[in-house]
Motif scaffolding. Sequence first.
Motif, PDB file in Angstrom:
ATOM      1  N   ILE A  79      -6.538  16.174  -4.248  1.00  0.00           N
ATOM      2  CA  ILE A  79      -6.360  16.408  -2.812  1.00  0.00           C
ATOM      3  C   ILE A  79      -7.710  16.159  -2.168  1.00  0.00           C
ATOM      4  CG2 ILE A  79      -5.810  18.078  -1.001  1.00  0.00           C
ATOM      5  CD1 ILE A  79      -4.049  19.546  -3.029  1.00  0.00           C
ATOM      6  N   ASP A  80      -7.795  15.144  -1.327  1.00  0.00           N
ATOM      7  CA  ASP A  80      -9.052  14.775  -0.686  1.00  0.00           C
ATOM      8  C   ASP A  80      -9.075  15.311   0.742  1.00  0.00           C
ATOM      9  OD1 ASP A  80     -11.416  13.675   0.162  1.00  0.00           O
ATOM     10  OD2 ASP A  80     -10.698  11.601   0.157  1.00  0.00           O
ATOM     11  N   ALA A  81     -10.054  16.175   1.028  1.00  0.00           N
ATOM     12  CA  ALA A  81     -10.162  16.762   2.366  1.00  0.00           C
ATOM     13  C   ALA A  81     -10.985  15.897   3.321  1.00  0.00           C
ATOM     14  CB  ALA A  81     -10.783  18.152   2.269  1.00  0.00           C
ATOM     15  N   HIS A  85      -9.424   8.664   2.632  1.00  0.00           N
ATOM     16  CA  HIS A  85      -8.186   8.079   2.093  1.00  0.00           C
ATOM     17  C   HIS A  85      -6.950   8.355   2.940  1.00  0.00           C
ATOM     18  CE1 HIS A  85     -10.830   8.537  -1.560  1.00  0.00           C
ATOM     19  NE2 HIS A  85     -10.484   7.281  -1.669  1.00  0.00           N
ATOM     20  N   ARG A  86      -7.120   8.766   4.173  1.00  0.00           N
ATOM     21  CA  ARG A  86      -5.958   9.212   4.962  1.00  0.00           C
ATOM     22  C   ARG A  86      -5.008   8.091   5.356  1.00  0.00           C
ATOM     23  NH1 ARG A  86      -9.512  13.469   8.481  1.00  0.00           N
ATOM     24  NH2 ARG A  86      -9.709  15.027   6.823  1.00  0.00           N
ATOM     25  N   THR A  87      -5.504   6.883   5.402  1.00  0.00           N
ATOM     26  CA  THR A  87      -4.619   5.745   5.676  1.00  0.00           C
ATOM     27  C   THR A  87      -4.662   4.743   4.522  1.00  0.00           C
ATOM     28  OG1 THR A  87      -6.378   4.596   6.913  1.00  0.00           O
ATOM     29  CG2 THR A  87      -4.866   5.995   8.179  1.00  0.00           C
ATOM     30  N   ALA A  88      -5.174   5.160   3.379  1.00  0.00           N
ATOM     31  CA  ALA A  88      -5.345   4.255   2.243  1.00  0.00           C
ATOM     32  C   ALA A  88      -4.049   4.075   1.465  1.00  0.00           C
ATOM     33  CB  ALA A  88      -6.437   4.792   1.304  1.00  0.00           C
ATOM     34  N   GLN A  89      -3.844   2.876   0.971  1.00  0.00           N
ATOM     35  CA  GLN A  89      -2.672   2.591   0.158  1.00  0.00           C
ATOM     36  C   GLN A  89      -2.735   3.398  -1.135  1.00  0.00           C
ATOM     37  OE1 GLN A  89      -2.195  -1.562  -0.668  1.00  0.00           O
ATOM     38  NE2 GLN A  89      -0.154  -1.331  -1.535  1.00  0.00           N
ATOM     39  N   GLY A  90      -1.594   3.935  -1.532  1.00  0.00           N
ATOM     40  CA  GLY A  90      -1.532   4.713  -2.763  1.00  0.00           C
ATOM     41  C   GLY A  90      -1.787   6.198  -2.578  1.00  0.00           C
ATOM     42  N   TRP A  91      -2.140   6.593  -1.363  1.00  0.00           N
ATOM     43  CA  TRP A  91      -2.365   8.006  -1.069  1.00  0.00           C
ATOM     44  C   TRP A  91      -1.246   8.520  -0.169  1.00  0.00           C
ATOM     45  CZ3 TRP A  91      -6.719  11.119  -2.429  1.00  0.00           C
ATOM     46  CH2 TRP A  91      -7.643  10.461  -3.248  1.00  0.00           C
ATOM     47  N   VAL A  92      -0.807   9.745  -0.429  1.00  0.00           N
ATOM     48  CA  VAL A  92       0.230  10.393   0.372  1.00  0.00           C
ATOM     49  C   VAL A  92      -0.437  11.298   1.394  1.00  0.00           C
ATOM     50  CG1 VAL A  92       2.168  12.023   0.325  1.00  0.00           C
ATOM     51  CG2 VAL A  92       1.946  10.273  -1.453  1.00  0.00           C
ATOM     52  N   TYR A  93       0.035  11.243   2.622  1.00  0.00           N
ATOM     53  CA  TYR A  93      -0.520  12.061   3.695  1.00  0.00           C
ATOM     54  C   TYR A  93      -0.008  13.485   3.552  1.00  0.00           C
ATOM     55  CZ  TYR A  93      -2.449  12.896   8.371  1.00  0.00           C
ATOM     56  OH  TYR A  93      -3.206  13.349   9.437  1.00  0.00           O
ATOM     57  N   GLY A 110       0.097  11.737  -7.061  1.00  0.00           N
ATOM     58  CA  GLY A 110      -1.124  11.919  -7.823  1.00  0.00           C
ATOM     59  C   GLY A 110      -2.341  11.998  -6.930  1.00  0.00           C
ATOM     60  N   ARG A 111      -2.221  11.441  -5.729  1.00  0.00           N
ATOM     61  CA  ARG A 111      -3.324  11.395  -4.764  1.00  0.00           C
ATOM     62  C   ARG A 111      -2.793  11.792  -3.386  1.00  0.00           C
ATOM     63  NH1 ARG A 111      -5.351  11.163  -8.976  1.00  0.00           N
ATOM     64  NH2 ARG A 111      -6.834   9.649  -9.852  1.00  0.00           N
ATOM     65  N   VAL A 112      -3.345  12.862  -2.831  1.00  0.00           N
ATOM     66  CA  VAL A 112      -2.929  13.365  -1.516  1.00  0.00           C
ATOM     67  C   VAL A 112      -4.144  13.445  -0.607  1.00  0.00           C
ATOM     68  CG1 VAL A 112      -2.039  15.373  -0.255  1.00  0.00           C
ATOM     69  CG2 VAL A 112      -0.944  14.647  -2.389  1.00  0.00           C
TER      70      VAL A 112
END
Length: 314
Positions: A79-81, A85-93, A110-112
């Motif tokens: 979980i990235d605060a 990565h908020r608009t990055a491909q492969g990451w869930v908002y 796997g990546r939020v």
Amino acid sequence: MNRPKVYIDGKEGTTGLQIYERLGSRDDIQLLLIDEDKRKDLEERRKFLNEADLVFLCLPDAAAKEAVTLIDNPKTRVIDASTAHRTAQGWVYGFAELLPGQRQRIKFAGRVANPGCHATGFLSTAAPLTELGVLPRDYPVTCFSLTGYSGGGKKMIAEYEAPDRSPLLDAPSLYSIGLAHKHLPEMQKLAGLDSAPVFVPILGDIRQGMMTSVMLQNRLLNGSPTAQDICEMLSSYYEGQEMVRVLPFGGETPRLATSALAGKDYLTITVSGHTDQTLLTAQFDNLGKGASGAAVQNMNIMLGFPETTGLNMD
């Protein structure tokens, strides 16, 4: 059953400390703690990042991107605060209530990417209206957001709480007046807008609290709904949600206080206005649903705990 191992990379920052406060007394997880004198040691961090089942990244953008490259354990979830990565491909908002299926996407991700605080307030009202087909994607949206100074981190907190601080800090201040705030990309993308909203944040002399408002001309909305219609739409949209609550229409007080939900981990939406115009206002804690509270909510979803465990919902 083994308790999930959780590591906070950047526990010393404002967001990290707030996450730690919410997790420190829990006995359903195993909180991994790095030695203070090794918290900037790359190899020691790498060890902790790969030992954990779930990692919180509470770091500047560049450091967060670097931390992700240090993880080679396919079972480590993140979980990235940061904004990275908020608009990055492969990451869930990480805004579970926002869009249909979003909670399930978070559960299995796997990546939020944890949302930005201003973005949380804006999206809570704008995104449902585009999703419902009420807010046209080419609508020229405007938004302002009042926030407490704690969101600016340790340096800003020290500036506001210094005994010899500038008297100019006694009054609210506009910032990011170049209209290029770092939350704009996620605000536009997640709201499904053709262009970014005109957005200006306002910094107040309060430690915690946030209030984000969107103003609409109803004649430009699809179907020309009244303010009360919009309130009913949002009430239905968020029905049953514990952490996003729509208040009854017409029940607002003469004033809405920025600090009303300081210390809480949920968000409320007040819809005001009349036939021709609508004011949508989200109230929450910039360190609660706007940052650390949302991060812990996402962790709970990802690890299968009751969603509000460890959060202040009173």
